[in-house]
Design a protein around this motif. Structure first.
Motif, PDB file in Angstrom:
ATOM      1  N   SER A  78      35.404  50.452  38.827  1.00 43.05           N
ATOM      2  CA  SER A  78      35.384  51.749  38.157  1.00 43.05           C
ATOM      3  C   SER A  78      36.423  52.724  38.703  1.00 43.05           C
ATOM      4  O   SER A  78      36.728  53.714  38.062  1.00 43.05           O
ATOM      5  N   ASP A  79      36.978  52.443  39.883  1.00 49.97           N
ATOM      6  CA  ASP A  79      38.025  53.304  40.440  1.00 49.97           C
ATOM      7  C   ASP A  79      39.428  52.810  40.069  1.00 49.97           C
ATOM      8  O   ASP A  79      40.414  53.269  40.627  1.00 49.97           O
ATOM      9  N   HIS A  80      39.528  51.864  39.162  1.00 49.32           N
ATOM     10  CA  HIS A  80      40.769  51.277  38.647  1.00 49.32           C
ATOM     11  C   HIS A  80      41.435  50.296  39.602  1.00 49.32           C
ATOM     12  O   HIS A  80      42.460  49.713  39.283  1.00 49.32           O
ATOM     13  N   SER A  86      35.254  54.193  32.976  1.00 47.26           N
ATOM     14  CA  SER A  86      36.038  54.219  34.211  1.00 47.26           C
ATOM     15  C   SER A  86      36.117  55.628  34.784  1.00 47.26           C
ATOM     16  O   SER A  86      37.191  56.156  35.010  1.00 47.26           O
ATOM     17  N   THR A  87      34.964  56.219  35.024  1.00 45.14           N
ATOM     18  CA  THR A  87      34.952  57.622  35.453  1.00 45.14           C
ATOM     19  C   THR A  87      34.207  57.835  36.760  1.00 45.14           C
ATOM     20  O   THR A  87      33.782  58.947  37.045  1.00 45.14           O
ATOM     21  N   THR A  88      34.060  56.809  37.565  1.00 43.82           N
ATOM     22  CA  THR A  88      33.307  56.968  38.796  1.00 43.82           C
ATOM     23  C   THR A  88      33.986  56.222  39.938  1.00 43.82           C
ATOM     24  O   THR A  88      34.747  55.280  39.713  1.00 43.82           O
ATOM     25  N   THR A  89      33.721  56.653  41.144  1.00 41.42           N
ATOM     26  CA  THR A  89      34.219  55.934  42.318  1.00 41.42           C
ATOM     27  C   THR A  89      33.106  55.106  42.948  1.00 41.42           C
ATOM     28  O   THR A  89      33.301  54.505  43.995  1.00 41.42           O
ATOM     29  N   ASP A  90      31.944  55.066  42.293  1.00 40.68           N
ATOM     30  CA  ASP A  90      30.825  54.248  42.757  1.00 40.68           C
ATOM     31  C   ASP A  90      31.084  52.809  42.323  1.00 40.68           C
ATOM     32  O   ASP A  90      30.883  52.446  41.170  1.00 40.68           O
ATOM     33  N   ILE A  91      31.556  51.993  43.253  1.00 43.46           N
ATOM     34  CA  ILE A  91      31.974  50.627  42.922  1.00 43.46           C
ATOM     35  C   ILE A  91      30.793  49.673  43.017  1.00 43.46           C
ATOM     36  O   ILE A  91      30.119  49.604  44.037  1.00 43.46           O
ATOM     37  N   ARG A 146      38.235  45.521  49.783  1.00 37.31           N
ATOM     38  CA  ARG A 146      37.745  45.647  48.416  1.00 37.31           C
ATOM     39  C   ARG A 146      36.572  44.698  48.237  1.00 37.31           C
ATOM     40  O   ARG A 146      36.565  43.589  48.776  1.00 37.31           O
TER      41      ARG A 146
END
Length: 150
Positions: free
Chosen positions: A131-133, A83-88, A46
């Protein structure tokens, strides 16, 4: 007597099936595979975050009168985003608000009212997550213990 044997047999069958499933998932990568072993693969590291987080209100040990707790959070070195993207991105995310070990909200705001908090001692945990929680590493989290009186 035969009725007692059926649940015992079922338990043995379930335990055996579980053992087989775990053995199948835990295979090694011998034989020149690509290393992708599904659920048992090593998770990717991470990212860390530039964020600094603190709870402004309630203060540590504060006694809140009434059942509504007004939460105010301070966030430095990062910004809140949907919180709608997987672009961290290390300086973008949202907040998970946890009251007494129960997630009560995922928010893009620094202030919120928490209604219907019963009298007694409580703990609010707020974590800045990607953003991916999922959490950053190290986690960006702050905790405050407080009390509610009617």
């Amino acid at each position: 007597m035969r009725g007692a044997a059926v649940p015992k047999r079922r338990s043995l069958v379930l335990a055996f099936g579980l053992a087989l499933a775990l053995a199948a998932c835990g295979g090694s990568d011998e034989g020149g595979g690509d290393g992708a072993s599904g659920a048992t693969s090593t998770p990717s590291a991470r990212p860390s975050s530039t964020a600094e987080l603190s709870i402004v209100s309630p203060a540590v040990g504060e006694v809140v009168h009434g059942s509504t707790v007004d939460l105010r959070v301070k966030l430095l070195g990062a910004k809140l985003v949907p919180s709608t993207t997987t672009d961290i991105v290390p300086d973008e995310g949202h907040l998970h608000v946890i009251l007494d070990d129960k997630l009560i909200s995922m928010t893009e705001g620094l202030e919120q009212s928490i209604p219907d908090v019963p009298p007694g001692e409580h703990r609010i945990t707020v974590e800045f997550v990607a953003s991916d929680h999922a959490p950053f590493d190290p986690r960006v989290v702050t905790v405050v213990a407080f009390e509610v009186e009617p």
